[in-house]
Write an enzyme that holds these catalytic residues in place. Structure first.
Site, PDB file in Angstrom:
ATOM      1  NE  ARG A  12      -0.016 -12.086  24.824  1.00  0.00           N
ATOM      2  CZ  ARG A  12      -0.360 -12.961  23.892  1.00  0.00           C
ATOM      3  NH1 ARG A  12       0.293 -14.108  23.789  1.00  0.00           N
ATOM      4  NH2 ARG A  12      -1.334 -12.709  23.051  1.00  0.00           N
ATOM      5  CG  ASP A  16       2.433 -24.450  18.763  1.00  0.00           C
ATOM      6  OD1 ASP A  16       2.762 -23.477  18.057  1.00  0.00           O
ATOM      7  OD2 ASP A  16       1.276 -24.634  19.183  1.00  0.00           O
ATOM      8  CE1 TYR A  24      -3.568 -16.477  15.001  1.00  0.00           C
ATOM      9  CE2 TYR A  24      -4.155 -18.144  13.382  1.00  0.00           C
ATOM     10  CZ  TYR A  24      -3.988 -17.756  14.694  1.00  0.00           C
ATOM     11  OH  TYR A  24      -4.232 -18.647  15.697  1.00  0.00           O
ATOM     12  CE  LYS A  25      -0.999 -16.687  17.548  1.00  0.00           C
ATOM     13  NZ  LYS A  25      -0.861 -17.911  18.321  1.00  0.00           N
ATOM     14  CG  PHE A  75      -2.005 -21.515  22.733  1.00  0.00           C
ATOM     15  CD1 PHE A  75      -1.795 -20.144  22.850  1.00  0.00           C
ATOM     16  CD2 PHE A  75      -3.137 -21.957  22.069  1.00  0.00           C
ATOM     17  CE1 PHE A  75      -2.704 -19.239  22.316  1.00  0.00           C
ATOM     18  CE2 PHE A  75      -4.049 -21.057  21.534  1.00  0.00           C
ATOM     19  CZ  PHE A  75      -3.831 -19.695  21.660  1.00  0.00           C
TER      20      PHE A  75
HETATM   21  C1  LIG Z   1      -1.918 -18.773  18.488  1.00  0.00           C
HETATM   22  C2  LIG Z   1      -1.542 -20.144  18.900  1.00  0.00           C
HETATM   23  C3  LIG Z   1      -2.344 -21.242  18.530  1.00  0.00           C
HETATM   24  C4  LIG Z   1      -3.635 -21.028  17.783  1.00  0.00           C
HETATM   25  O1  LIG Z   1      -4.208 -22.152  17.203  1.00  0.00           O
HETATM   26  P1  LIG Z   1      -5.351 -21.928  16.089  1.00  0.00           P
HETATM   27  O2  LIG Z   1      -5.786 -23.249  15.715  1.00  0.00           O
HETATM   28  O3  LIG Z   1      -4.719 -21.141  14.986  1.00  0.00           O
HETATM   29  O4  LIG Z   1      -6.427 -21.092  16.709  1.00  0.00           O
HETATM   30  C5  LIG Z   1      -1.911 -22.510  18.921  1.00  0.00           C
HETATM   31  N1  LIG Z   1      -0.757 -22.683  19.624  1.00  0.00           N
HETATM   32  C6  LIG Z   1       0.020 -21.618  19.994  1.00  0.00           C
HETATM   33  C7  LIG Z   1       1.286 -21.846  20.761  1.00  0.00           C
HETATM   34  C8  LIG Z   1      -0.349 -20.326  19.641  1.00  0.00           C
HETATM   35  O5  LIG Z   1       0.406 -19.294  20.003  1.00  0.00           O
END
Ligand SMILES: *Cc1c(COP(=O)(O)O)cnc(C)c1O
Length: 374
Positions: free
Chosen positions: A348, A174, A199-200, A97
């Site tokens: 997706r 992560d 939030y996911k 990410f």
């Molecule tokens: C959604 C996501 C993030 C988001 O990071 P934020 O700091 O909450 O914006 C980071 N890493 C992964 C793998 C994600 O899917």
């Protein structure tokens, strides 16, 4: 809206969260500052313990809620590197990410470390053999996603953790794209560190805070870089110097986001009732259903599958590809079918196990097919 395929990006609100948020405003207005001592001060750890027990396979005292994933990545990566001073390499894949890659790159530049990029196929993800090839006496930390946000590839976390440990390195997982949809065993894997979003699949609402996991026996050895009063040993002593709290609390920095921590508690209640085994079973059935429809109805229109066929290597979403993916996604949104576009060609299909129905998938993909056909 006809079909929501973005629960892996922003989960829908639970009905119970209206009452919980109203209750929070009630406590705030009636108890005011007294509520910090009565309830709020403990929430980063009590909610963290619940996330740990229900979704992470983590014993109590190892998970804390606060900050965003990005900030927690920064804090834990810095802490891990400081704990491995003789080692100068950070291993991460080149399709992780963006925020993970950006944080790692910047920290490496700040500290004069080297990033060892693992090249990955955009349709799959990191394999243990790749980690085995690069992990060695220079490796300080391995930073990987449990489920790849793009392809949905599910990493063999236990094996990769073992390989990294054999090389004397620490591992940070992560789990943003797996927590709440794929069972996680941080204690079982022997993981050192983890971060994840709420939030996911945990339906915590836009901007709800992330969580950090730090293995119990590492906590007092690690020093995080954002020394703030809330992570100090005695915040209300207002002392002259920072003395870190013992245990997981030392990974806090400032005042915890109490309002934003409420809705996720309803999803945790729901996950407790269903159990992660049933959640995963539904998740696998949903992704299988998407693959069946993709093969039977969408392939002829030029749609291909960019996610593993083997359910054991697949997370909670399926990525489809089409040369005209951006326009197809835009047309679908106009018709109330909400997947997301991930360039260059990805569409997706996020399937939140406890809120996405099979009928919704069938209907949404039928609309998607019409959008592909023009
Ligand atoms: C959604 C996501 C993030 C988001 O990071 P934020 O700091 O909450 O914006 C980071 N890493 C992964 C793998 C994600 O899917």
């Amino acid at each position: 809206m006809r079909a929501y395929f973005d629960g892996n990006s922003l989960g829908i609100p639970l009905a119970a969260s209206r009452d919980r948020l109203a209750g929070l405003v009630g406590t705030w207005s009636s108890r005011l500052i007294r509520a910090w001592d009565e309830e709020w001060m403990a929430l980063p750890e009590t909610v963290g313990d619940r996330i740990g027990a229900l979704t992470l396979g983590a014993a109590a005292g190892q998970v804390v809620v606060g900050d965003s994933t990005t900030v927690l990545l920064y804090k834990l990566i810095r802490a891990a590197l400081a704990a491995r001073p003789g080692r100068d390499e950070i291993v991460i894949d080149d399709d992780n990410f963006p925020t993970d890659r950006f944080v790692v790159e910047r920290i490496a530049a700040e500290l004069g470390k080297t990033v060892r990029w693992l090249p990955v196929d955009r349709h799959s993800g990191v394999e243990p053999a790749q980690v085995r090839e690069v992990a060695g006496e220079r490796t300080a930390l391995v930073v990987l996603s449990h489920v790849a946000y793009r392809s949905s590839h599910l990493a063999d976390a236990a094996e990769i953790t073992r390989i990294a440990h054999d090389a004397g390195a620490l591992v940070l997982w992560d789990v943003c794209h797996s927590v709440g949809s794929v069972p996680i065993q941080l204690d079982g894997w022997g993981a050192d560190l983890a971060v994840g979003c709420t939030y996911k699949y945990l339906n915590g609402g836009p901007g709800s805070p992330a969580f950090a996991y730090v293995r119990a026996d590492l906590q007092d050895e690690l020093e995080q870089p954002i020394a703030g009063w809330m992570g100090s040993a005695a915040p209300f002593d207002m002392g002259p110097h920072y003395e870190p709290a013992r245990g997981i609390r030392r990974f806090l920095s400032g005042t915890p986001p109490i309002v934003a921590m409420q809705p996720m508690r309803d999803m945790l209640d729901l996950i407790e009732r269903a159990g992660m085994t049933a959640v995963r079973r539904k998740s696998v059935a949903l992704t299988e259903f998407v693959l069946e429809i993709a093969d039977a109805d969408l392939a002829a229109a030029g749609v291909t599958v960019a996610t593993a066929r083997d359910a054991a290597r697949r997370g909670g979403h399926v990525t489809l590809e089409h040369p005209d993916a951006r326009a197809v996604t835009a047309r679908a949104w106009e018709r109330g079918v909400i997947p997301d576009f991930r360039g260059p060609h990805g569409i997706r299909i996020g399937l939140s196990p406890l809120s996405t129905s099979f009928a919704e998938v069938a209907d949404g993909l039928a609309v998607l097919r019409e959008c592909v056909e023009g």
